[in-house]
Design a protein around this motif. Structure first.
Motif, short mmCIF file in Angstrom:
data_model
loop_
_atom_site.label_atom_id
_atom_site.label_comp_id
_atom_site.label_asym_id
_atom_site.label_seq_id
_atom_site.Cartn_x
_atom_site.Cartn_y
_atom_site.Cartn_z
N UNK A 68 2.33 19.43 3.65
CA UNK A 68 1.63 18.22 4.11
C UNK A 68 1.92 17.95 5.57
N UNK A 69 1.01 17.23 6.20
CA UNK A 69 1.25 16.72 7.56
C UNK A 69 2.34 15.67 7.48
N UNK A 70 3.26 15.76 8.42
CA UNK A 70 4.49 14.97 8.34
C UNK A 70 4.30 13.56 8.89
N UNK A 71 3.55 12.76 8.17
CA UNK A 71 3.43 11.32 8.48
C UNK A 71 2.87 10.62 7.25
N UNK A 72 2.65 9.33 7.34
CA UNK A 72 2.31 8.48 6.20
C UNK A 72 1.50 9.10 5.06
N UNK A 73 0.25 9.50 5.32
CA UNK A 73 -0.57 10.00 4.22
C UNK A 73 -0.02 11.28 3.60
N UNK A 74 0.59 12.12 4.42
CA UNK A 74 1.18 13.37 3.91
C UNK A 74 2.36 13.09 2.99
N UNK A 75 3.20 12.14 3.40
CA UNK A 75 4.37 11.77 2.60
C UNK A 75 3.90 11.17 1.26
N UNK A 76 2.88 10.32 1.33
CA UNK A 76 2.28 9.75 0.11
C UNK A 76 1.77 10.85 -0.82
N UNK A 81 -6.95 6.07 -0.77
CA UNK A 81 -5.52 6.25 -0.52
C UNK A 81 -5.11 7.63 -1.02
N UNK A 82 -4.09 8.18 -0.39
CA UNK A 82 -3.63 9.50 -0.80
C UNK A 82 -3.05 9.54 -2.21
N UNK A 83 -2.30 8.51 -2.63
CA UNK A 83 -1.87 8.50 -4.03
C UNK A 83 -3.06 8.53 -4.99
N UNK A 84 -4.09 7.78 -4.67
CA UNK A 84 -5.31 7.72 -5.49
C UNK A 84 -5.92 9.12 -5.66
N UNK A 112 -2.97 5.88 4.19
CA UNK A 112 -1.64 5.69 3.63
C UNK A 112 -1.66 4.44 2.75
N UNK A 113 -1.05 4.53 1.59
CA UNK A 113 -1.11 3.43 0.64
C UNK A 113 -0.73 2.08 1.25
N UNK A 114 0.35 2.06 2.02
CA UNK A 114 0.94 0.78 2.46
C UNK A 114 0.12 0.02 3.49
N UNK A 115 -0.90 0.61 4.05
CA UNK A 115 -1.64 -0.02 5.15
C UNK A 115 -2.13 -1.43 4.81
N UNK A 116 -2.70 -1.59 3.62
CA UNK A 116 -3.26 -2.90 3.27
C UNK A 116 -2.17 -3.97 3.15
#
Ligand code: VNL
Length: 388
Positions: A166-174, A142-145, A126-130
């Motif tokens: 998409x899977x319904x959590x961070x990376x899927x939403x991204x 990252x998924x946006x990448x 997920x993008x926001x992790x860092x």
């Protein structure tokens, strides 16, 4: 909850003070991974790659003996946080590493910050992790990448109307957000956005919906390990026969499972940072050595995140000569640039995130085996999520 966190903070504060004195000649890496449960293949791939890196590069760096401590968090974030706490407080690890899924990485971020322990995220994307801790460095993607490249490719290749799943959590939403934004910008359209639960998903009813909607393509993000189930249901519901194309980030045609997916996978176009078929000398050696050490197992993108994560740790230890603690180690991780089995990559010193080439790939049969064959590349892609 507040009180618990506070007590943890005290325990960490007192132990980081004595930690320096207890330092001996070992350098400890606490590797937390899902070794059992739904995300077990991610743990298996990363652990195997980490051990391969150590076998190839030795276990003494800057005069210190590397000690690897592997813990199974079963991909439950409460377990990840507890294990990280124990590794920092009891084992006095110098680095935390691993993190199979986003919730596990986010749950551990405060521990990295409080104890000033570099935390190398080898999987979660997920993008926001860092941004969750200044001590986090990422070697996965990252998924946006990964998503944006596909949204540029699709409308140029006859794909205008897309349903996302998409899977319904961070990376899927991204993935959903960045794919949709870019596709729309390019004149395409996402007609429906479907989300499936992360734990124990049943794809069948969602795919039936997609079949009825008849888009040009279905865009999929599911985490590593879930792709084969999607593929099977996609064929069973006859979506391929109905002329609906399957596209997605490379998580869905994960090299760990791809070879067993059968004909339905052939022709599937995805975008990602790593393919076991990447045609570089370094990758050929990597794939061969990985297979040799693991009964023929093919490395996937999780493995490469683990392998490169070890590279980042080893080189940081060499540069900082094992002195200056977590802050010196972190500083030496930032800005590293090197060739990975995936291609050239670099750790952006500002964001601590990975900058890398993203490939467009198509599943093809090569010598009887299914591979993600790269046919185009977008160079030096930064995480588009950071600009928001
Ligand atoms: C994540 C992203 C996990 C991509 C994945 O597989 C993956 C995550 C376990 O951020 O949770 O393929």
């Amino acid at each position: 909850m507040q009180k618990r966190l506070f007590l943890h903070a005290i325990a960490l504060a007192s132990l980081t003070a004595t930690g320096a004195m207890a330092q001996d000649n070992t350098f400890k890496i606490g590797l937390i991974l899902p070794m059992t449960g739904q995300q077990a293949t991610t743990g298996r791939q990363i652990e195997a790659a980490v051990r391969l890196y150590m076998a190839q590069n030795g276990d003494t760096v800057a005069g210190k003996k590397i000690q690897l401590i592997v813990k199974d968090d079963t991909s439950l974030p409460d377990a990840t946080r507890r294990l990280a706490q124990e590794l920092v407080v009891n084992d006095k690890v110098n680095v935390l590493a691993g993190f199979g899924i986003t919730p596990s990485a986010l749950a551990t971020a405060p521990i990295a910050t409080q104890s000033k322990t570099p935390m190398v995220v080898m999987a979660a994307a997920t993008s926001s992790i860092t941004q969750a801790s200044p001590y986090i460095v990422r070697t996965s993607f990252t998924l946006p990448q990964a998503s944006v490249a596909l949204a540029d490719w699709a409308p140029k290749n006859g794909i205008k109307k897309v349903v996302t799943l998409v899977s319904d959590y961070g990376p899927g939403i991204d993935a959903e957000k960045f794919f949709k934004e870019r596709l729309t910008f390019n004149g395409g359209q996402v007609t429906e956005s479907l989300r499936v639960p992360l734990r124990g998903p049943d794809f069948a009813p969602f795919l039936q919906k997609v079949r009825d909607a008849k888009p040009d393509a279905l865009f999929v993000f599911v985490p590593s390990g879930a792709g084969a189930a999607v593929m099977k249901q996609f064929a069973e519901r006859g979506l391929d026969k109905a002329g609906i194309k399957l596209i997605g980030t490379g998580d869905v045609t994960d090299d760990d499972q791809l070879n067993d997916m059968g004909d339905v996978a052939v022709g599937v176009v995805t975008s990602h940072h790593y393919s076991a078929a990447h045609p570089s000398a370094m990758n050929k050696k990597f794939v061969e050595a990985f297979g040799k050490a693991n009964k023929g197992l093919r490395p996937n993108f999780m493995a490469v995140g683990g392998y490169d994560g070890m590279r980042v740790i080893y080189e940081a230890l060499k540069t900082s000569k094992g002195q200056g603690g977590g802050d010196a180690l972190l500083a030496a991780m930032k800005g590293q640039i090197f060739e990975s089995p995936r291609g050239k990559m670099f750790i952006d010193a500002q964001t601590r995130d990975v900058v890398q080439d993203i490939y467009l790939r198509k599943v093809e049969r090569k010598d009887g085996q299914l591979y993600n064959v790269e046919f185009d590349v977008i160079k030096d892609v930064k995480d588009p999520g950071k600009a928001k």
